[in-house]
Structure formats: C-alpha cells, structure tokens
Design an enzyme around this catalytic site. Structure first.
Site, PDB file in Angstrom:
ATOM      1  N   ASP A 297     -11.763   0.021   1.589  1.00 17.64           N
ATOM      2  CA  ASP A 297     -10.833   0.220   2.708  1.00 17.64           C
ATOM      3  C   ASP A 297     -11.588   0.357   4.034  1.00 17.64           C
ATOM      4  O   ASP A 297     -12.753   0.785   4.059  1.00 17.64           O
ATOM      5  CB  ASP A 297     -10.023   1.510   2.434  1.00 17.64           C
TER       6      ASP A 297
ATOM      7  N   GLU B 271      -5.981  -5.568   7.778  1.00 17.21           N
ATOM      8  CA  GLU B 271      -4.900  -4.623   8.086  1.00 17.21           C
ATOM      9  C   GLU B 271      -4.723  -4.497   9.598  1.00 17.21           C
ATOM     10  O   GLU B 271      -5.584  -4.897  10.370  1.00 17.21           O
ATOM     11  CB  GLU B 271      -5.108  -3.264   7.417  1.00 17.21           C
TER      12      GLU B 271
ATOM     13  N   ASN C 159      -4.399   5.061  -2.063  1.00 19.36           N
ATOM     14  CA  ASN C 159      -5.635   5.510  -1.414  1.00 19.36           C
ATOM     15  C   ASN C 159      -6.257   6.654  -2.206  1.00 19.36           C
ATOM     16  O   ASN C 159      -5.562   7.583  -2.624  1.00 19.36           O
ATOM     17  CB  ASN C 159      -5.337   6.009  -0.002  1.00 19.36           C
TER      18      ASN C 159
ATOM     19  N   GLU D  53       0.857  -1.185   0.000  1.00 20.48           N
ATOM     20  CA  GLU D  53       0.000   0.000   0.000  1.00 20.48           C
ATOM     21  C   GLU D  53       0.897   1.240   0.000  1.00 20.48           C
ATOM     22  O   GLU D  53       1.865   1.311   0.767  1.00 20.48           O
ATOM     23  CB  GLU D  53      -0.917   0.021   1.240  1.00 20.48           C
TER      24      GLU D  53
ATOM     25  N   GLU E   6      -7.719   2.040  -3.439  1.00 22.39           N
ATOM     26  CA  GLU E   6      -8.425   1.785  -2.170  1.00 22.39           C
ATOM     27  C   GLU E   6      -9.360   2.958  -1.872  1.00 22.39           C
ATOM     28  O   GLU E   6      -8.923   4.107  -1.846  1.00 22.39           O
ATOM     29  CB  GLU E   6      -7.426   1.679  -1.004  1.00 22.39           C
TER      30      GLU E   6
HETATM   31  P1  C2E Z   1      -5.312   3.356   5.629  1.00 18.48           P
HETATM   32  O1  C2E Z   1      -5.471   3.552   4.170  1.00 18.48           O
HETATM   33  O2  C2E Z   1      -6.280   2.478   6.299  1.00 18.48           O
HETATM   34  O3  C2E Z   1      -3.824   2.876   5.849  1.00 18.48           O
HETATM   35  C1  C2E Z   1      -3.413   2.008   6.859  1.00 18.48           C
HETATM   36  C2  C2E Z   1      -2.918   2.750   8.045  1.00 18.48           C
HETATM   37  O4  C2E Z   1      -2.711   1.839   9.107  1.00 18.48           O
HETATM   38  C3  C2E Z   1      -1.565   3.426   7.809  1.00 18.48           C
HETATM   39  O5  C2E Z   1      -1.505   4.583   8.627  1.00 18.48           O
HETATM   40  C4  C2E Z   1      -0.613   2.395   8.358  1.00 18.48           C
HETATM   41  O6  C2E Z   1       0.637   2.920   8.749  1.00 18.48           O
HETATM   42  C5  C2E Z   1      -1.384   1.917   9.556  1.00 18.48           C
HETATM   43  N1  C2E Z   1      -0.977   0.567   9.955  1.00 18.48           N
HETATM   44  C6  C2E Z   1      -0.547  -0.424   9.179  1.00 18.48           C
HETATM   45  N2  C2E Z   1      -0.282  -1.530   9.900  1.00 18.48           N
HETATM   46  C7  C2E Z   1      -0.578  -1.229  11.174  1.00 18.48           C
HETATM   47  C8  C2E Z   1      -0.515  -1.964  12.413  1.00 18.48           C
HETATM   48  O7  C2E Z   1      -0.146  -3.117  12.467  1.00 18.48           O
HETATM   49  N3  C2E Z   1      -0.906  -1.318  13.534  1.00 18.48           N
HETATM   50  C9  C2E Z   1      -1.330  -0.016  13.500  1.00 18.48           C
HETATM   51  N4  C2E Z   1      -1.679   0.541  14.645  1.00 18.48           N
HETATM   52  N5  C2E Z   1      -1.398   0.697  12.359  1.00 18.48           N
HETATM   53  C10 C2E Z   1      -1.032   0.096  11.210  1.00 18.48           C
HETATM   54  P2  C2E Z   1      -1.005   5.969   8.064  1.00 18.48           P
HETATM   55  O8  C2E Z   1       0.113   5.772   7.092  1.00 18.48           O
HETATM   56  O9  C2E Z   1      -0.790   6.874   9.224  1.00 18.48           O
HETATM   57  O10 C2E Z   1      -2.248   6.472   7.225  1.00 18.48           O
HETATM   58  C11 C2E Z   1      -3.444   6.731   7.868  1.00 18.48           C
HETATM   59  C12 C2E Z   1      -4.537   6.958   6.872  1.00 18.48           C
HETATM   60  O11 C2E Z   1      -4.280   8.131   6.115  1.00 18.48           O
HETATM   61  C13 C2E Z   1      -4.648   5.850   5.837  1.00 18.48           C
HETATM   62  O12 C2E Z   1      -5.371   4.773   6.380  1.00 18.48           O
HETATM   63  C14 C2E Z   1      -5.409   6.558   4.734  1.00 18.48           C
HETATM   64  O13 C2E Z   1      -6.775   6.607   5.025  1.00 18.48           O
HETATM   65  C15 C2E Z   1      -4.854   7.957   4.844  1.00 18.48           C
HETATM   66  N6  C2E Z   1      -3.829   8.135   3.800  1.00 18.48           N
HETATM   67  C16 C2E Z   1      -2.510   7.874   3.807  1.00 18.48           C
HETATM   68  N7  C2E Z   1      -1.935   8.215   2.627  1.00 18.48           N
HETATM   69  C17 C2E Z   1      -2.947   8.700   1.842  1.00 18.48           C
HETATM   70  C18 C2E Z   1      -3.020   9.224   0.510  1.00 18.48           C
HETATM   71  O14 C2E Z   1      -2.050   9.288  -0.251  1.00 18.48           O
HETATM   72  N8  C2E Z   1      -4.261   9.645   0.071  1.00 18.48           N
HETATM   73  C19 C2E Z   1      -5.360   9.551   0.867  1.00 18.48           C
HETATM   74  N9  C2E Z   1      -6.539   9.982   0.369  1.00 18.48           N
HETATM   75  N10 C2E Z   1      -5.336   9.062   2.115  1.00 18.48           N
HETATM   76  C20 C2E Z   1      -4.141   8.643   2.587  1.00 18.48           C
HETATM   77 MG    MG Z   2      -7.415   1.110   5.962  1.00 18.48          MG
HETATM   78 MG    MG Z   3      -5.774   2.339   2.700  1.00 19.86          MG
END
Ligand code: C2E
Ligand code: MG
Ligand code: MG
Length: 482
Positions: free
Chosen positions: A373, A433, A311, A253, A343
């Site tokens: 997602d 996830e 995403n 991802e 996603e």
């Molecule tokens: P998401 O799309 O559901 O991405 C998964 C999030 O869960 C990511 O947080 C990831 O680092 C985190 N994660 C993965 N494995 C684990 C785990 O084992 N435990 C825990 N506690 N967390 C885990 P991240 O990178 O902080 O991103 C948060 C959200 O921000 C993403 O959720 C997504 O909704 C959004 N996001 C990130 N990048 C983009 C982007 O380029 N565009 C858009 N529209 N949204 C984004």
């Molecule tokens: Mg997610």
């Molecule tokens: Mg995602």
C-alpha cells in the site's frame, strides 16, 4: 561527577551541616540548600536535604531522576519563564551501533551530548530519558542554537572513525512557565517529539494548543476504543476498484469508519492513536472478520462477489500468531482463497522487513493475495519490491499527476510510468489510488496501469450502497466514470 561539581556540592554540604548543628529544621535546611546552590550558580537538587547528583556514565547526561529534580527546581523559580525544554531522540542509532559496535555507539552519543552541553552553556543541563532518548533544559535565548543542533551536528569522534559523523534528532520543545510541574514539562516535550516523528515535513515541533488538542483527542480515543468495539461502533465502508479498459468493478477496499454519538470519525483521527498503543491489531481483526462475514452473506445470497482488500497495519507485524489468526478468520467464514486481499505498507526497519517478508510469504502460501500500500509515499526501497512476493503495488496518490502539466507533474508522470514498467518486469500488478479526474484515468491507461481506485469512480460507501454496485456488476452492467 566532575571535580568542579564535587567542590560545589561539598561547599553546600558544609553549609548544611553547619546549619544543622545550629539546630535548623528540615524546611530551613531546604531553603539554605536552594539559596546556596543558586548563589553558587548551579542548579541544586535535593532529596530530604541531601544533594544527590547522578550521572549516566555511558553518555555523560544526568540520570532521569536527577535531571527531573533539577527541572523541578527551575519550575519553582520566579524566572522559570526564561527557560525551555527539549526532548530528543537520536536518529539512526541502530545503524551506528551496527556499523561501529555498541561501545562506539555510546561514544557517538557522548560526543553528541558534549556538543549540546557547549551549545546550552552552564545554565542548562541534559538528562537521559532512556535508550537514545534524552532531554535538555536551557535558557530560551539558546533556542536557535539548540534547533540547529537537533537538525544535525557534524562530530569528530576520534576513537570511532577519522571521518566526521553527522548526527541528528527528532525533537519536541516546550517553553517552561513558572509554577509548572517538572512532569508536565517532560510529558509536553515528549508528546511534541512523538508527534514530530509522525510528520513528514519537519523533524521538530513546539508544544502548542494544537498539540494540546491532539493529546486530549488521543486520550479520548484510547478511553472510548474498547467500549466502541464492543458496541460495534466501527463499520466497514467499501471503495470500489475499477478495471480501466472496460470500466468494470474489479474489487474493493474495506475502509474503517467509526460512528460515535451520531458523528462519523475518519480513520486519520483514530488509527494513528491505535497504532501507538497497539490496539490497532484488535481493530484490524475486527474489520477482517466483518468483511468475511459480509462476503459469506453475499455468497449465501448467491451474489457474485469481488476480491475485498483489508488494511493491515504494520504494527501487527510483531505478533507471531498473526498469520494463523488471519487464516483462522477466513476459515471460520469459509472464505475461498482469493476473495480477500491484505494491504500492508512497507516498513523502514530491518527487523520488521524480515517479519513483513515472512508474513507476505505465509499469506501467499495460503493463497491470500497481498498488496504493497501507499507505494511512493514513503522511502520505498527496491528490496521491498524484489524480495517480497507482492501481488499488487498500490501506487500512492502523491505520484498521480495533478493535471497542471507543470514541471512537478512531468516528474510525477515519469515516476509513475517508471514504477508501472518496473512492476510489470517483476511480474507485479499495479493499481493507482486517488484517481480524481478523467485526465488521470486516461493517463494511467496510456502507461499501462489498468487498475484504479478514486473519487472519480466512487467514494468509499456503506455496505448497502456497495451491494447495489455488486448487483449492477453481476447483471453485466458496467459503470463508467462519473
Ligand atoms: P489507504 O489504505 O491508503 O486508503 C485509501 C485512502 O484514500 C482512504 O482514506 C480513501 O478514502 C482515500 N481516497 C480514495 N480515493 C481518493 C481520492 O480520489 N482522493 C483522495 N483525496 N482520497 C482518496 P480513508 O478512508 O480516510 O483512510 C485513510 C487511511 O486510514 C487508509 O489509507 C489506511 O491507511 C487507514 N485505514 C483505513 N481503514 C483501516 C483499517 O481498517 N485498518 C488499518 N490498519 N488502517 C485503516
Ligand atoms: Mg493507500
Ligand atoms: Mg489501503
């Protein structure tokens, strides 16, 4: 205007006329106006000494302009600290309008505001901000009653239905302090309401230091975003997705990270702001473009790549050119179908549901896989699953058993097992996830979910580290859980 207010403003007008005839100037007239209205127990509003009382006929609230004049009068009073304001957005008006018709929808609002007027008494007033958004100002001792009111009121609206109707709101509160500006109060209560809307555990918030800090952060994000995009301060991090039977690299991802002045800013600190001001569309296309550029580079280096998911905020859904834009970016870098996945989270409203369905169908027709997602984190509805051709459901980490083996965990296990089996029957693949432990990984396999993503395997990593993962996978090296 009701007849009581008419009499009162008539009395004030007479007073003013009398003073004018006696040669009083504008300043004196204004003082007389304030004193007179105060003495009569109403909140005066003046514009060049003229009382301009203005109702919104549809709902019975004051117009925004008039209510703001009233609010300003309170703000300048010495006892302004005895008052507070609330901004509220009535929940589910679209549903009421669809069910009972627009005219009856207005009757429901009218009845709801009449109830509020009873709650706040004659010392308070209501104003319409616009649409189904209103605000009220009242004495602080009414706070608990107003909180109970916004949480929900059962109304009898005879011309609409015999049954009682439950109406509630999302609300933001703020205490007024003497010397504040009316617009500061309105901005504060509106901000608290908007933030409350994005919280899952409450329907109302009070404006406080935390909100003040958040607003200042939001303003900075808004100001810094465009230059940051131009300076390429946003980077793609990759988090591997793992196939659990052989623990091999299945995909990844793409997650956005913002590097500013040597500090890394996480998506939670800027994505919600960009979703609110619409700039998220630019960021999503930027990330997609960077991912495509990376994939093209890897292909040219002769690497075997895996499918990378990007995403896409659902805020993009209103854009009719979105599908063509996505396809255009893939074509620009000559990315084969199946090398990139999109996603998207589900949407709550009917209009965006249709747009979501159209987009996913369009992507599928173009050979681009799509995943739903954060499934299970919101109010997932069955038709999101049955009427949209998803390739994958990404089960949210809130459904993953924590491993405590308590009652909550048992519920999560049942739900997760049920979701996997439901998805299988619908022909949709599942990925979970937030997998953080071996126990969770073993449980997932036992219920037939063979794809996972989580800190147990890998954290999101910069491109260079991910390339090492790709290389290892290409050499047939399968990385087991750490
Ligand atoms: P998401 O799309 O559901 O991405 C998964 C999030 O869960 C990511 O947080 C990831 O680092 C985190 N994660 C993965 N494995 C684990 C785990 O084992 N435990 C825990 N506690 N967390 C885990 P991240 O990178 O902080 O991103 C948060 C959200 O921000 C993403 O959720 C997504 O909704 C959004 N996001 C990130 N990048 C983009 C982007 O380029 N565009 C858009 N529209 N949204 C984004
Ligand atoms: Mg997610
Ligand atoms: Mg995602």
């Amino acid at each position: 205007m009701n007849s009581h207010s008419e009499v009162l403003s008539g009395q004030i007008r007479d007073l003013l006329l009398e003073a004018q005839q006696e040669g009083a100037g504008q300043k004196e007239l204004r003082k007389i106006l304030l004193a007179a209205a105060d003495g009569l127990g109403i909140f005066p509003a003046s514009e060049n000494g003229r009382v301009v009382q203005d109702y919104d006929k549809e709902t019975g609230a004051y117009s925004l302009e008039y209510a703001m004049l009233l609010l300003q009068q309170i703000c300048v009073r010495e006892d302004a600290g005895l008052y507070e304001g609330v901004s509220f957005n009535i929940t589910g008006m679209t549903i009421f309008n669809n069910r009972f018709g627009m005219e009856n929808g207005s009757r429901i609002i009218h009845a709801y505001l009449d109830r509020l007027k009873d709650v706040i008494g004659k010392d308070g007033f209501t104003g319409r901000i616009g649409g189904d958004r209103f605000f009220a100002v009242y004495r602080r001792e009414k706070r608990n009653d107003v909180i109970a009111f916004v949480k929900g009121a059962d109304l009898k609206v005879p011309r609409v239905t015999d049954k009682s109707i439950h109406v509630s709101s999302i609300a933001g509160f703020m205490e007024i302090e003497s010397g504040m500006d009316a617009s500061t109060v309105l901005d504060g209560i509106n901000a608290a309401r908007r933030i409350a809307k994005y919280q899952t555990n409450t329907t109302f918030l009070f404006y406080d230091d935390e909100i003040r800090r958040k607003l200042s952060n939001d303003r900075n994000v808004e100001l810094m975003f465009s230059p940051a995009l131009q300076n390429e301060e946003f980077q793609v991090y990759y988090q591997p997705k793992v196939e659990l039977r052989r623990y091999h690299l299945y995909g990844a991802e793409a997650l956005c990270r913002w590097f500013h002045n040597g500090k890394m800013i996480m998506p939670g600190d800027f994505i919600p702001v960009l979703e609110q001001n619409g700039a998220i569309c630019e960021l999503d296309c930027y990330i997609l473009e960077h991912v495509c550029r990376d994939i093209r580079g890897w292909m040219e280096e002769g690497r075997k790549t895996v499918c990378i998911s990007v995403n896409l905020s659902r805020c993009n859904l209103g854009d009719p050119a979105l599908l063509d834009r996505i396809i255009g970016i893939l074509e620009k870098y000559q990315i084969p179908a199946g090398a990139v996945e999109i996603e998207i989270t589900e949407t709550a409203t009917e209009v965006s549901f249709l747009e979501l369905q159209k987009l996913v169908r369009g992507l599928r027709d173009a050979g681009i896989p799509c995943s739903l997602d954060d499934f299970g984190a919101g109010y997932s509805s069955m038709n999101t699953l049955s009427e949209i051709p998803w390739n994958y459901i990404k089960i949210d980490r809130s459904l993953v058993p924590a491993g405590d083996d308590d009652a909550e965990d048992e519920k999560r296990k049942i739900l997760l097992k049920g979701v996997v089996s439901l998805a299988q029957s619908l022909g949709i693949s599942c990925i979970t996830e937030g997998v953080e432990t071996l126990k969770q990984s073993v449980f997932l396999k036992s219920v037939g979910c063979y794809l996972a993503q989580g800190f147990f395997f890998d954290r999101p990593m910069p491109k260079e580290s991910f390339v090492e993962r790709l290389t290892a996978a290409d050499k047939g090296f399968t990385k087991g859980p750490r």
